[in-house]
Design an enzyme around this catalytic site. Structure first.
Site, PDB file in Angstrom:
ATOM      1  N   CYS A 195       1.937   5.896  32.985  1.00 23.68           N
ATOM      2  CA  CYS A 195       1.957   4.586  32.311  1.00 23.68           C
ATOM      3  C   CYS A 195       3.197   3.800  32.727  1.00 23.68           C
ATOM      4  CB  CYS A 195       1.950   4.755  30.799  1.00 23.68           C
ATOM      5  SG  CYS A 195       0.406   5.388  30.148  1.00 23.68           S
ATOM      6  N   CYS A 338      13.106  -2.201  45.697  1.00 25.38           N
ATOM      7  CA  CYS A 338      11.912  -2.313  44.854  1.00 25.38           C
ATOM      8  C   CYS A 338      12.382  -2.147  43.418  1.00 25.38           C
ATOM      9  CB  CYS A 338      10.860  -1.274  45.251  1.00 25.38           C
ATOM     10  SG  CYS A 338      11.398   0.427  45.041  1.00 25.38           S
TER      11      CYS A 338
END
Lengths: 381, 81
Positions: A195, A338
């Site tokens: 998640c 990132c």
């Protein structure tokens, strides 16, 4: 054994159960006699714990090692803003006591490991798995198989949920399939996002965790047909449901002892193939900027992530990097980043191996490190 | 060759870029042949190692023979909680 009795307050509290013909006071008695362990107090844990407590399961174990984080509150409805930073298991215990004083709770503020799993689980009749990672899912499964406990399983991803009842032994003594009959071995690390990595729509664990709680109640009280030997799939986007018939894998090796599940799931091997990329810290990047040095900064995340937080870098999503090789300088320092530093490392590895770049540096810890160490105002996500 | 439509779940939607994927297989192809074809066109599928294939809502073994009217689903493990 003496029959479980109910106080006046309990009879009144559970009256809507007691008047269902198929459930009645016998079903309620079985709930009160039962000891259930909830592993993980996250998205699935919240509805599981709330409904099982409200319903009057006699003894509930609450297991989690983590603390409440801001990013939990979008779906983990057991917690409030004031709980951020506190132990999830302890906060859950306090909240649930207030919900139903007739329930006994054991708070396990600890991580389930191969060392403690059998000792913890042996005291319970049934386990509900609401964990968020593969090593713990295989651990819960194997421990339940070894101890012969039913494992009520659910799992979620973005808009999709899975539910099943594993290792369930019916009244004739036949035991149904377990997790390893579906997925004998785990996927390699990083391929199937959690998640935290892949995202999840907030209401989904509410739906799936409630179905899981319902299966727990059915198994304990012995009513209906438990979801044993079947896998339920739900897609919240298309509102499609499907129930797949499962089977026991005849030639699967027997589960006789717990193993090192981190190693089993490929963790601990760090850089998968030992490939090292050059790195630069967020402090070093800040210094380069302050000194006005000439370098190129590339962000390999997705466009929708750029909106949450960015370093004003050139955006080239990882999936498009090979089509944009000509945009990447080869004659000066290039810093690639990132969110966490993982995708940028993958990008650098690809660019070095396939295109021969030698001037690429990975921003260690990515946006998360920048938000932590350099810019307080930046959102961590 | 025969055409098979595959329903995708979880991470396989990302791997194939959609909710369904169509493959061409020879007649009497088995689940095992299907897996090989998918791994060949999309190597990440091979990396998944555990990938459940359901045919007509039933867990299918490698030897199961596919027919064009079968409903085939690719169900990867999911870990979120």
């Amino acid at each position: 054994m003496s029959k479980v009795e109910f106080s006046k307050a309990e009879l009144e509290r559970y009256s809507r159960h007691l008047i269902i013909p198929d459930f009645n006071i016998e079903g309620q008695r079985k709930l009160k006699e039962a000891k259930v362990l909830i592993v993980g107090t996250g998205g699935l844990g919240a509805p599981l714990l709330l409904y099982l407590t409200a319903a009057g399961v006699g003894h509930i174990g609450i297991l989690d090692f983590d603390v409440v984080d801001d990013s939990n509150l979008q779906r983990q409805v057991l917690f409030t803003v004031d709980d951020v930073g506190k132990s999830k298991a302890e906060v859950a215990g306090e909240r649930l006591k207030a919900l139903n004083p007739h329930v006994n709770f054991t708070v396990h503020n600890t991580q389930l490991t191969s060392e403690n799993a059998l000792d913890i689980i042996k005291d319970y009749d049934l386990v509900a798995d609401g964990t968020d990672n593969f090593p713990t899912r295989y651990l819960v499964n194997d421990a339940c198989v070894i101890l012969n406990k039913t494992n009520v399983y659910a799992s979620i991803y973005r808009f999709e949920g899975q539910v099943s009842v594993f290792n369930y032994t019916d009244s004739e003594g036949n035991t149904g399939p377990n997790y390893r009959d579906l997925f004998p071995t785990p996927p390699p690390p990083g391929l199937v996002p959690s998640c935290a990595e892949g995202g999840v729509i907030g209401v989904l664990p509410g739906i799936i965790g409630s179905l899981q709680a319902n299966e727990v109640l059915k198994v304990i009280s012995g009513i209906g047909d438990p979801l044993s030997g079947r896998l339920f799939l739900f897609d919240a986007l298309s509102f499609e449901t499907r129930t797949v018939k499962l089977r026991k894998e005849a030639d699967r090796p027997a589960i006789t002892e717990l193993i090192d599940y981190q190693v089993f799931c490929g963790f601990g091997a760090e850089e998968e193939d030992g490939y090292q990329v050059k790195e630069i810290s967020v402090e070093e990047l800040q210094k380069l900027q302050a000194e006005g040095k000439d370098f190129q900064l590339i962000d390999v995340r997705e466009t929708y992530e750029y909106e949450i937080a960015n370093l004003e870098a050139e955006l080239i999503p990882l999936g498009e990097i090979e089509r944009a090789v000509n945009k990447i300088s080869s004659d000066k320092q290039v810093i690639v980043h990132c969110r966490s530093g993982k995708r940028s490392a993958d990008a650098i590895q690809l660019l070095e191996k396939k295109y021969g770049f030698t001037n690429l540096y990975n921003l260690e810890g990515g946006i998360l490190a920048w938000a932590e160490k350099v810019d307080d105002a930046m959102a961590k996500y | 060759m025969m055409q098979f439509k595959i329903l995708l779940f979880g991470i396989t939607k990302d791997i194939f870029g959609g909710r369904t994927h169509t493959v061409q297989l020879p007649p009497k192809a088995t689940v095992s042949i299907l897996k090989d074809a998918l791994s060949k066109s999309h190597p990440e599928v091979d990396g998944l190692s555990s990938l459940m294939i359901a045919v007509n809502n039933t867990y299918a073994q490698d030897g199961t023979i596919l027919s064009e009217t079968d409903e085939i689903a690719l169900i990867p493990p999911v870990s979120g909680g």
